[in-house]
Design a protein around this motif. Sequence first.
Motif, PDB file in Angstrom:
ATOM      1  N   SER A   9       0.825  -1.205   0.000  1.00  0.00           N
ATOM      2  CA  SER A   9       0.000   0.000   0.000  1.00  0.00           C
ATOM      3  C   SER A   9       0.861   1.256   0.000  1.00  0.00           C
ATOM      4  CB  SER A   9      -0.919  -0.018   1.216  1.00  0.00           C
ATOM      5  OG  SER A   9      -1.678   1.153   1.268  1.00  0.00           O
ATOM      6  N   ALA A  10       1.880   1.277   0.834  1.00  0.00           N
ATOM      7  CA  ALA A  10       2.777   2.436   0.894  1.00  0.00           C
ATOM      8  C   ALA A  10       3.529   2.614  -0.420  1.00  0.00           C
ATOM      9  CB  ALA A  10       3.758   2.278   2.051  1.00  0.00           C
ATOM     10  N   ALA A  11       4.000   1.525  -0.993  1.00  0.00           N
ATOM     11  CA  ALA A  11       4.742   1.612  -2.257  1.00  0.00           C
ATOM     12  C   ALA A  11       3.839   2.071  -3.388  1.00  0.00           C
ATOM     13  CB  ALA A  11       5.366   0.268  -2.596  1.00  0.00           C
ATOM     14  N   VAL A  12       2.640   1.544  -3.435  1.00  0.00           N
ATOM     15  CA  VAL A  12       1.702   1.944  -4.489  1.00  0.00           C
ATOM     16  C   VAL A  12       1.337   3.419  -4.346  1.00  0.00           C
ATOM     17  CG1 VAL A  12      -0.665   1.613  -5.323  1.00  0.00           C
ATOM     18  CG2 VAL A  12       0.798  -0.366  -4.912  1.00  0.00           C
ATOM     19  N   LYS A  13       1.114   3.857  -3.118  1.00  0.00           N
ATOM     20  CA  LYS A  13       0.777   5.263  -2.884  1.00  0.00           C
ATOM     21  C   LYS A  13       1.922   6.179  -3.315  1.00  0.00           C
ATOM     22  CE  LYS A  13      -0.501   8.593   0.596  1.00  0.00           C
ATOM     23  NZ  LYS A  13      -0.507   8.934   1.996  1.00  0.00           N
ATOM     24  N   THR A  14       3.134   5.827  -2.927  1.00  0.00           N
ATOM     25  CA  THR A  14       4.304   6.637  -3.298  1.00  0.00           C
ATOM     26  C   THR A  14       4.481   6.661  -4.810  1.00  0.00           C
ATOM     27  OG1 THR A  14       5.357   6.024  -1.224  1.00  0.00           O
ATOM     28  CG2 THR A  14       6.766   6.940  -2.913  1.00  0.00           C
ATOM     29  N   ASN A  15       4.329   5.517  -5.437  1.00  0.00           N
ATOM     30  CA  ASN A  15       4.467   5.433  -6.888  1.00  0.00           C
ATOM     31  C   ASN A  15       3.373   6.244  -7.577  1.00  0.00           C
ATOM     32  OD1 ASN A  15       5.448   4.692  -9.371  1.00  0.00           O
ATOM     33  ND2 ASN A  15       4.529   2.673  -9.348  1.00  0.00           N
ATOM     34  N   ALA A  16       2.145   6.163  -7.074  1.00  0.00           N
ATOM     35  CA  ALA A  16       1.039   6.923  -7.666  1.00  0.00           C
ATOM     36  C   ALA A  16       1.286   8.425  -7.551  1.00  0.00           C
ATOM     37  CB  ALA A  16      -0.277   6.539  -7.001  1.00  0.00           C
ATOM     38  N   GLY A  36      12.973  -0.843  -4.947  1.00  0.00           N
ATOM     39  CA  GLY A  36      12.840  -0.614  -3.501  1.00  0.00           C
ATOM     40  C   GLY A  36      11.849  -1.568  -2.873  1.00  0.00           C
ATOM     41  N   LEU A  37      10.734  -1.761  -3.552  1.00  0.00           N
ATOM     42  CA  LEU A  37       9.719  -2.683  -3.050  1.00  0.00           C
ATOM     43  C   LEU A  37      10.258  -4.112  -3.020  1.00  0.00           C
ATOM     44  CD1 LEU A  37       6.777  -2.873  -2.110  1.00  0.00           C
ATOM     45  CD2 LEU A  37       6.143  -3.214  -4.497  1.00  0.00           C
TER      46      LEU A  37
END
Length: 188
Positions: free
Chosen positions: A9-16, A118-119
Motif C-alpha cells: 500500500s505504501a509503495a503503491v501510494k508513493t508510486n502513484a 525498492g519494493l
Amino acid sequence: MLTIPEQMSAAVKTNAEAQHTIFANLFDKLHERLEELTRLNMEVVKASLAESTAYARELIGAKNSQDFFSISTAHNQREIQSATYYANEAMRIVSATKDVCHRAMTENIAETSRYGSGLLMEFTKNIPSTTEQMADLVKTTWSASSDAVTKTVDENAATQQKEQSKDAPTNQSARKNNPDQTGNRTTH
C-alpha cells in the motif's frame, strides 16, 4: 515491522504520487506547446489577411498584363516562403513536444524502476534462508529487465537526436531565406 499489504500500500501510494507529479508536469509542458502552436497559427492568419489585402490592391493597381503577372509571381514566391516557414516552425514545435513526451516517459520508467527495486528489496529483506536463491533470481531478473527498458529508451532518444540534427540545417536555411519569419510581411 510492516506487513506485506502495508508495504504494498505504501509503495503503491508513493508510486502513484510520483506518477501524478510526472504527468502533471507533462500536461503543463504539452499545454505550453499547444499555446505556442496556437500563437503561430494566429500570426499566420493575421499575416495572410494583411498579405491578401495588399495583394488585391496591387493587382487592382496593375497598369498592364505584364505588371499583373509580375505581381502574381512575386506573391506566389512569398506564399511559398511563408508556407515553408510555417511548416518548419510547426515541425519545431512538434519536435519539442516529442522531446517533452520522451523525457516524461524516461522519467516515468526510472521512477517505476526505482520503486519496484525498492519494493523488491523491502520484500526480500526478511525472507527465510531457504528462498534466498529464488529472491536473488527475481532481483536479477528485475534488474536485467529494468536495464533493458532503460537502454531501449536511451537508444531511441539517441536515434531521434541524430534524425533531428540531420533536419536542423534544412530548417535553419529555410528560416534565413524567409523574410516573413517575424510575422511581419512585406509587400511590393
